[in-house]
Design a protein around this motif. Structure first.
Motif, PDB file in Angstrom:
ATOM      1  N   GLU A  56       0.172   2.065   0.421  1.00  0.00           N
ATOM      2  CA  GLU A  56       0.491   2.695   1.698  1.00  0.00           C
ATOM      3  C   GLU A  56      -0.747   2.793   2.589  1.00  0.00           C
ATOM      4  OE1 GLU A  56       3.989   5.743   0.224  1.00  0.00           O
ATOM      5  OE2 GLU A  56       1.888   6.281  -0.116  1.00  0.00           O
ATOM      6  N   LEU A  57      -0.508   2.702   3.880  1.00  0.00           N
ATOM      7  CA  LEU A  57      -1.541   2.920   4.885  1.00  0.00           C
ATOM      8  C   LEU A  57      -1.153   4.160   5.675  1.00  0.00           C
ATOM      9  CD1 LEU A  57      -4.159   1.680   6.072  1.00  0.00           C
ATOM     10  CD2 LEU A  57      -2.715   0.624   7.818  1.00  0.00           C
ATOM     11  N   MET A  58      -2.114   5.086   5.824  1.00  0.00           N
ATOM     12  CA  MET A  58      -1.827   6.383   6.445  1.00  0.00           C
ATOM     13  C   MET A  58      -2.778   6.614   7.617  1.00  0.00           C
ATOM     14  SD  MET A  58      -1.351   8.479   2.849  1.00  0.00           S
ATOM     15  CE  MET A  58      -0.974  10.054   3.624  1.00  0.00           C
ATOM     16  N   PRO A  59      -2.369   6.232   8.845  1.00  0.00           N
ATOM     17  CA  PRO A  59      -3.213   6.425  10.025  1.00  0.00           C
ATOM     18  C   PRO A  59      -2.852   7.681  10.803  1.00  0.00           C
ATOM     19  CG  PRO A  59      -1.452   4.903  10.546  1.00  0.00           C
ATOM     20  CD  PRO A  59      -1.205   5.372   9.128  1.00  0.00           C
ATOM     21  N   ILE A  60      -3.830   8.234  11.504  1.00  0.00           N
ATOM     22  CA  ILE A  60      -3.599   9.352  12.416  1.00  0.00           C
ATOM     23  C   ILE A  60      -4.797   9.455  13.358  1.00  0.00           C
ATOM     24  CG2 ILE A  60      -4.684  11.154  11.006  1.00  0.00           C
ATOM     25  CD1 ILE A  60      -2.277  12.974  11.820  1.00  0.00           C
ATOM     26  N   ALA A  61      -4.588  10.027  14.544  1.00  0.00           N
ATOM     27  CA  ALA A  61      -5.691  10.143  15.503  1.00  0.00           C
ATOM     28  C   ALA A  61      -5.440  11.303  16.451  1.00  0.00           C
ATOM     29  CB  ALA A  61      -5.839   8.847  16.306  1.00  0.00           C
ATOM     30  N   ASP A  62      -6.549  11.910  16.922  1.00  0.00           N
ATOM     31  CA  ASP A  62      -6.491  12.787  18.081  1.00  0.00           C
ATOM     32  C   ASP A  62      -7.301  12.123  19.188  1.00  0.00           C
ATOM     33  OD1 ASP A  62      -9.159  13.263  17.449  1.00  0.00           O
ATOM     34  OD2 ASP A  62      -8.886  15.389  16.978  1.00  0.00           O
TER      35      ASP A  62
END
Length: 348
Positions: A56-62
């Motif tokens: 799995e690839l788990m991206p997130i950003a602010d």
């Protein structure tokens, strides 16, 4: 130059800070980020499934930082001497895309999962909780046990695993922890009887029913950690029907959590709403609560920020050239030319 953090660096960080202090600080980072829930660009993790597991690839950003985690889940990896879960990740600047940190996240995933469990249990478990059942005594179990002991005041942990060697391993590691009583049990039912909190952290990729309705007791809090991909559950649907269910990111939990077995209109509450005060957590001492935890990218965002900050404070990690530093940003091809060849060209 980016900061490279190896498993040895994270282990050294944990020893130097002390595990209780590191977990306490991590809970603070998690709470701060969950309280900024609306600031993040969120998406369910991207999964590639095989017969034996998932990657799995788990991206997130602010608006300031971008992070991702690469993580696998292969329950049969023990046959090859490999961990069920292995992970690494990166943190980068949003303004320029420059990577700041490249880090191991295998040890760190166990740390952030335990810290997340405690963050949630502080709001959902009864304040007088002193006893926990720990079902599944594998790679993440010690982290869960120590987090609940040091940060939530759990005094007795009742242990069960279908592999007695796993329970023996956990007891060997934790038998000398002051103020913590470990009780090995012969079944899940024995372990959960009288427990204030039940933590399930099993590995099999199957629709299991480890906790069943007849095991429930008034006021129990269930910390369901092991159900984290399609086709993998730990709780009988009757348990969910009798409980108030809380999740991390509902679109992801509907696909991967224990609630995947429930209809689309089954009511759940995203935990950030509890933390922000929009909705109550535990309503009374008799309520049964479930945290259907699958692991969400925001928790790795918090973990990577903490790793960066602690590494700077302690002088850990090493620099790595992930991207070239060019005198002329448009001359990428020039990076292929050796200094000697360039000197010869200029002399010709």
């Amino acid at each position: 130059m980016a900061l490279l953090l190896s498993t040895h660096d994270v282990a050294a960080m944990t020893r130097r800070m002390g595990l209780p202090e590191l977990l306490k600080r991590l809970v603070g980072y998690l709470e701060a980020d969950y309280l900024r829930w609306q600031d993040f660009d969120k998406t369910p993790r991207i999964a590639a499934h095989s017969a034996d597991g998932v990657i799995e690839l788990m991206p997130i950003a602010d608006h300031e930082l971008y992070t991702f985690k690469y993580v696998n889940g292969h329950p049969t990896n023990y046959r090859f001497g490999l961990s069920t879960v292995m992970a690494f990740g990166a943190l980068a600047e949003m303004a320029t895309g420059t990577p700041q940190v490249l880090s191991e996240l295998t040890i760190s995933t166990a740390l952030r999962t335990a810290a997340t469990s405690v963050m949630v249990a502080k709001r959902l478990a009864r304040p007088d909780a002193k006893t926990m059942a720990l079902i599944g005594n594998g790679a993440q179990s010690e982290f869960q046990a120590l987090a609940f002991h040091h940060l939530l005041g759990i005094e007795e942990i009742r242990l069960f695993d279908i592999d007695p060697a796993a329970t023996a391993k956990l007891m060997r590691h934790l038998q000398s922890v002051p103020g913590l009583r470990l009780v090995p049990c012969q079944s899940t039912a024995e372990a959960v009887k009288g427990a204030d909190i039940v933590t399930t952290v099993t590995a099999d990729k199957t629709n299991a029913t480890i906790i069943t309705p007849e095991m429930l007791e008034p006021g129990m809090h269930i910390n369901g950690v092991g159900g984290d991909c399609p086709g993998k559950t730990e709780l009988h649907r009757g348990v969910l029907e009798q409980s108030s269910v809380f999740v991390e990111f509902e679109p992801q939990s509907r696909i991967e959590g224990d609630i995947q077995q429930m209809p689309a209109d089954f009511a759940v509450t995203e935990f950030w709403r509890v933390l922000s005060g929009q909705v109550p957590g535990r309503r009374d001492a008799q309520e049964i609560t479930v945290f259907d935890s699958v692991g969400f990218a925001l928790e790795d965002f918090s973990m990577l920020r903490l790793l960066r900050d602690c590494a700077r404070e302690l002088g850990l990690g090493s620099e790595i050239s992930l991207v070239p530093r060019m005198a002329d940003p448009k001359d990428l091809f020039g990076e292929l030319i050796t200094p000697e060849a360039e000197s010869q060209r200029r002399a010709a």
